[in-house]
Write a protein that holds these residues in place. Structure first.
Motif, PDB file in Angstrom:
ATOM      1  N   MET B  17      12.095   6.199  -2.778  1.00  0.00           N
ATOM      2  CA  MET B  17      10.830   5.782  -2.152  1.00  0.00           C
ATOM      3  C   MET B  17       9.691   6.709  -2.570  1.00  0.00           C
ATOM      4  O   MET B  17       8.569   6.274  -2.812  1.00  0.00           O
ATOM      5  CB  MET B  17      10.965   5.758  -0.631  1.00  0.00           C
ATOM      6  CG  MET B  17      11.733   4.541  -0.135  1.00  0.00           C
ATOM      7  SD  MET B  17      12.097   4.589   1.621  1.00  0.00           S
ATOM      8  CE  MET B  17      10.462   4.420   2.317  1.00  0.00           C
ATOM      9  N   CYS B  25       3.806   2.355   4.155  1.00  0.00           N
ATOM     10  CA  CYS B  25       5.171   2.300   4.642  1.00  0.00           C
ATOM     11  C   CYS B  25       5.083   2.267   6.154  1.00  0.00           C
ATOM     12  O   CYS B  25       4.370   3.077   6.749  1.00  0.00           O
ATOM     13  CB  CYS B  25       5.884   3.552   4.149  1.00  0.00           C
ATOM     14  SG  CYS B  25       7.559   3.624   4.668  1.00  0.00           S
ATOM     15  N   LEU B  77       6.960  -0.576   1.613  1.00  0.00           N
ATOM     16  CA  LEU B  77       8.396  -0.330   1.813  1.00  0.00           C
ATOM     17  C   LEU B  77       8.689  -0.040   3.271  1.00  0.00           C
ATOM     18  O   LEU B  77       7.824   0.436   4.004  1.00  0.00           O
ATOM     19  CB  LEU B  77       8.837   0.895   0.989  1.00  0.00           C
ATOM     20  CG  LEU B  77       9.546   0.611  -0.335  1.00  0.00           C
ATOM     21  CD1 LEU B  77       8.545   0.292  -1.407  1.00  0.00           C
ATOM     22  CD2 LEU B  77      10.375   1.794  -0.750  1.00  0.00           C
ATOM     23  N   VAL B 103       9.895  -4.331   0.211  1.00  0.00           N
ATOM     24  CA  VAL B 103      11.230  -3.810  -0.093  1.00  0.00           C
ATOM     25  C   VAL B 103      11.744  -3.010   1.096  1.00  0.00           C
ATOM     26  O   VAL B 103      11.024  -2.186   1.660  1.00  0.00           O
ATOM     27  CB  VAL B 103      11.217  -2.956  -1.373  1.00  0.00           C
ATOM     28  CG1 VAL B 103      12.562  -2.270  -1.578  1.00  0.00           C
ATOM     29  CG2 VAL B 103      10.882  -3.828  -2.588  1.00  0.00           C
ATOM     30  N   VAL B 151      11.809  -3.209  -6.460  1.00  0.00           N
ATOM     31  CA  VAL B 151      10.346  -3.310  -6.509  1.00  0.00           C
ATOM     32  C   VAL B 151       9.938  -4.313  -7.592  1.00  0.00           C
ATOM     33  O   VAL B 151       9.117  -5.212  -7.352  1.00  0.00           O
ATOM     34  CB  VAL B 151       9.727  -1.918  -6.787  1.00  0.00           C
ATOM     35  CG1 VAL B 151       8.222  -2.019  -6.966  1.00  0.00           C
ATOM     36  CG2 VAL B 151      10.080  -0.950  -5.660  1.00  0.00           C
TER      37      VAL B 151
END
Ligand SMILES: Cc1ncc(C[n+]2csc(CCOP(=O)(O)OP(=O)(O)O)c2C)c(N)n1
Lengths: 314, 393
Positions: B17, B25, B77, B103, B151
């Protein structure tokens, strides 16, 4: 604040041709929202009448960016949009001089009830957003079920007035004060009947950097049961009887923005609406008395708040 | 230059990440995925990523904020497990239906009740119909590699669907393994820049997203979503090829182990595959022709490829670390068995439910499965279509 004539000439962000009911109070809010500001705005909305009546694919009433994802999460959704804006701006992917504002809309069901957690989270995190609750006092989109904003004594499809129960038997939650408890710089209660108060509050909410919360009383013809040309009058009467005070907490100063010259009895507002018709039966007069007691009690509370959070001496 | 490290599955995902460096995020803590976000938060605090971290008040809001952020037009994410993902349920479908490339690092954990923090696959398998692509990972290396590839897969213009990368809670998430990290710039070059097709923040090109879509359009939009899922399979293969060029590590739709010449086979996802490979080695030494198919992909389900790989077997046992209560068998078993139906000569396919709530799959269990497979291959008959193993009865 510009006058109405000037405002009417400013560009629109929300177009006519939506499918809200005749007499619905909601469209007044987005119409004013875009007109009172020069900021570009991204709007998120909760599921509810507003969203379903303005975004029926392949049409849209939104001339500016709009997103809906679900019912209980307009505050979280707009948080994500705003977070992306801050991130891209910091990375230089959005020009520094491009200032955007972020507004979320939810009905009272989507805000007082199922969306309260998501609202609280967003206010606590301090996103630069304005959350507008259009409060029509019930889940109107699904057919007028009671919410925690439904007035005491109102008949709805899940709190129907019956032979032994006179409608909803719980008092409305004081959402604006719940929002205030997040130590936000601006929280206000207003109504679509008072365009100037509404416009001023929208502008104030947009102007601060950080979260603002505005609760707007918005009448509903099928839910409140009154003739569709009476929306503004019925809403104004809620203010004139003191049922719906206009107030704000603005940077630590608490103000009641409008004081009816002569506070009319709350029954004058109740009697305009079919949802309270049963209260005028002799056996239910005590309910009207209770509503009046609640109204008087709340004005005492407002007086305490004004004393507790006065304007600084000039 | 690759860097060899000894680390846990969670740290590997957090490191991926960091290297992906998402714009936003939004996440909420839950065992066993918590560390992913803890370690990522440290990267944010130290300024090594550009990410705006939104510490939401629930997983429902985590996925809602991810949806808002992805719709705004950037890379997003999140990470979660079990109950956290269950709380996102409504929003999982919405993320996919809105065709947003989000994701998720999913650390597989059993769903309550009874409450349990250990591994099974009830969370991700339960979400199989949500429209998310699902990549499974045997170990920390695969979790790391899958996250980076995810991704590219999710943002591919033909796909534009969210992807969850699954690894086994505790068994992988908290165990230290040897693995290889790529360099930051290798990852950044591999994933490239993201250019959204529609973005809320593109103020001059206003869009309305999340419209009310009724009988006159909904099914066409869902049909497009189904098509995107179909198109994902070749994209996943192509991305894996590119990844292999960079790393030498080959990924496909699945991995096989001694399967080509096998007479009987096991199908299992995630960490169980590691144990099964060991036992297959034992049996191979005894001359027993047993192999393994380890799906990397459960959604989309690459039916033809699985049929091709498994069709020659006499008997197959599919291991499900999840039950679909009241169904004929576990979800993976049902799908594998159905996939083989059109073959003129089908392998006998049975299922086992194993390992719920983190119960270990041990050597003896694998031996039991293979011994039974050998008998089925000889007799063409099975005792039970689906049976619980790793259980006291
Ligand atoms: C999770 C979830 N629960 C219930 C619903 C059904 N639902 C859609 S709109 C609505 C009521 C909305 O009420 P409110 O927020 O007051 O807005 P209004 O309808 O008055 O505009 C309900 C219950 C839903 N869409 N999602």
């Amino acid at each position: 604040m510009a006058n109405l004539k000037e405002l009417s000439k400013r560009p629109d962000g929300f177009s006519p041709g939506h499918r809200l009911c005749a007499g619905c109070g909601i469209p007044i809010i987005p119409k004013l929202l875009y007109k009172v500001t020069d900021y570009d705005i991204v709007v998120a909305s909760a599921t509810g009448c507003f969203e379903v009546a303005t975004t029926i694919y392949p049409y849209t009433s939104w001339l500016k960016p709009f997103v809906h994802s679900a019912f209980e999460n307009a505050a979280a959704t707009i948080s994500g949009v705003e977070a992306m804006y801050q991130s891209l701006k910091k990375q230089g992917k959005i020009p520094a001089n491009r200032k955007l504002k972020f507004v979320a809309f939810g009905g009272d069901g989507g805000t007082y009830d199922i969306g309260l957690q998501s609202l609280s989270g967003a206010l606590e995190r301090g996103h630069d957003i304005v959350y507008i609750c259009y409060d029509n006092g019930a889940y109107m989109n699904t057919g007028i079920q009671r919410s925690s904003a439904t007035p005491y004594g109102a008949s709805t499809t899940t709190s129907p007035a019956g032979k032994v129960i006179p409608g909803k038997m719980q008092r409305r939650k004081d959402l604006t004060n719940i929002a205030l408890a997040h130590h936000i710089e601006y929280a206000a209660q207003t109504a679509v009947s008072h365009w100037n108060d509404l416009a001023t509050k929208l502008q104030k909410g947009l102007d601060i950097d950080g979260p603002a919360f505005i609760c707007v009383m918005s009448p509903c013809v099928p839910g409140w049961m009154y003739p569709s040309d009476q929306s503004i009058e019925v809403t104004r009467m809620a203010v004139e009887t003191g049922y719906w005070p206009l107030f704000e907490m603005d940077h630590g100063v608490f103000r009641v923005n409008y004081r009816p010259k002569q506070k009319l009895p709350v029954a004058d507002w109740l009697k305009l609406q079919g949802r309270f018709r049963h209260l005028f039966r002799p056996e239910y007069t005590y309910v009207i008395e209770e509503i009046q007691r609640q109204v008087d009690d709340y004005w005492e509370y407002l007086a305490h708040m004004e004393q507790a959070f006065p304007a600084p001496p000039k | 230059m690759a860097k060899i490290v000894a680390t846990t599955g969670n740290s590997a995902m957090a490191y991926a990440m960091k290297q992906i460096n998402p714009d936003v995020c939004a996440a909420y803590p839950i065992t066993p995925s918590t560390q992913v976000m803890e370690e990522f938060s440290k990267y944010v605090a130290d300024g090594v990523v550009n990410t705006n971290l939104v510490t939401v008040e629930s997983e429902h809001s985590a996925m809602s904020a991810c949806i808002g952020a992805a719709a705004a037009g950037g890379r997003v994410l999140t990470a979660t497990s079990a109950n956290g993902m269950a709380l996102m349920w409504e929003m999982l479908y919405i993320a996919a239906g809105m065709r947003l490339p989000i994701v998720m690092a999913l650390v597989n954990r059993a769903l309550s009740a009874p409450i349990n923090i250990h591994c099974d696959h009830s969370d991700s398998f339960g979400a199989r119909d949500s429209g998310w692509i699902q990549l499974y990972s045997e170990n920390a290396q695969e979790a790391y590699d899958n996250l980076i590839q995810a991704v590219r897969i999710s943002e591919h213009p033909d796909v534009r669907l969210p992807v969850m990368v699954c690894q086994d809670g505790f068994i992988i998430s908290h165990s230290i393994e040897r693995m290889e990290y790529l360099e930051d710039d290798e990852v950044r070059k591999f994933i490239g820049d993201y250019k959204p097709m529609y973005a809320l923040l593109d103020i001059d090109k206003p869009v309305t997203l999340g419209s009310l879509d009724l009988q006159d359009y909904y099914i066409e939009h869902k049909r497009q979503e189904a098509e995107a899922m179909k198109l994902a399979t070749p994209v996943i293969t192509a991305v894996a090829k590119d990844f292999e060029k960079m790393t030498g590590r080959a990924y496909g739709l699945f991995e096989t182990y001694h399967l080509d010449d096998a007479e009987v086979g096991i199908v299992a996802v995630n960490s169980a595959a590691g144990t099964i490979k060991e036992i297959i080695d034992q049996y191979r030494r005894k001359g027993i022709k047993v192999g393994l198919l380890k799906p990397r992909l459960y959604r989309p389900f690459p039916t033809e490829a699985y049929v091709k790989a498994l069709g020659h077997l006499k008997a197959i046992t599919v291991l499900d670390r999840v039950d679909s209560f009241g169904a004929m068998a576990g979800p993976l078993m049902l799908e594998v068995r159905a996939a083989l139906y059109d073959l003129p000569k089908r392998p006998v396919t049975i299922g086992k439910i194993y390992g719920l709530g983190g119960r270990d799959l041990e050597e003896s269990h694998c031996q039991y499965v293979i011994d039974e497979l050998v008998q089925i291959a000889a007799s063409g008959k099975y005792r039970e279509l689906c049976e619980y193993i790793t259980v006291r009865e």
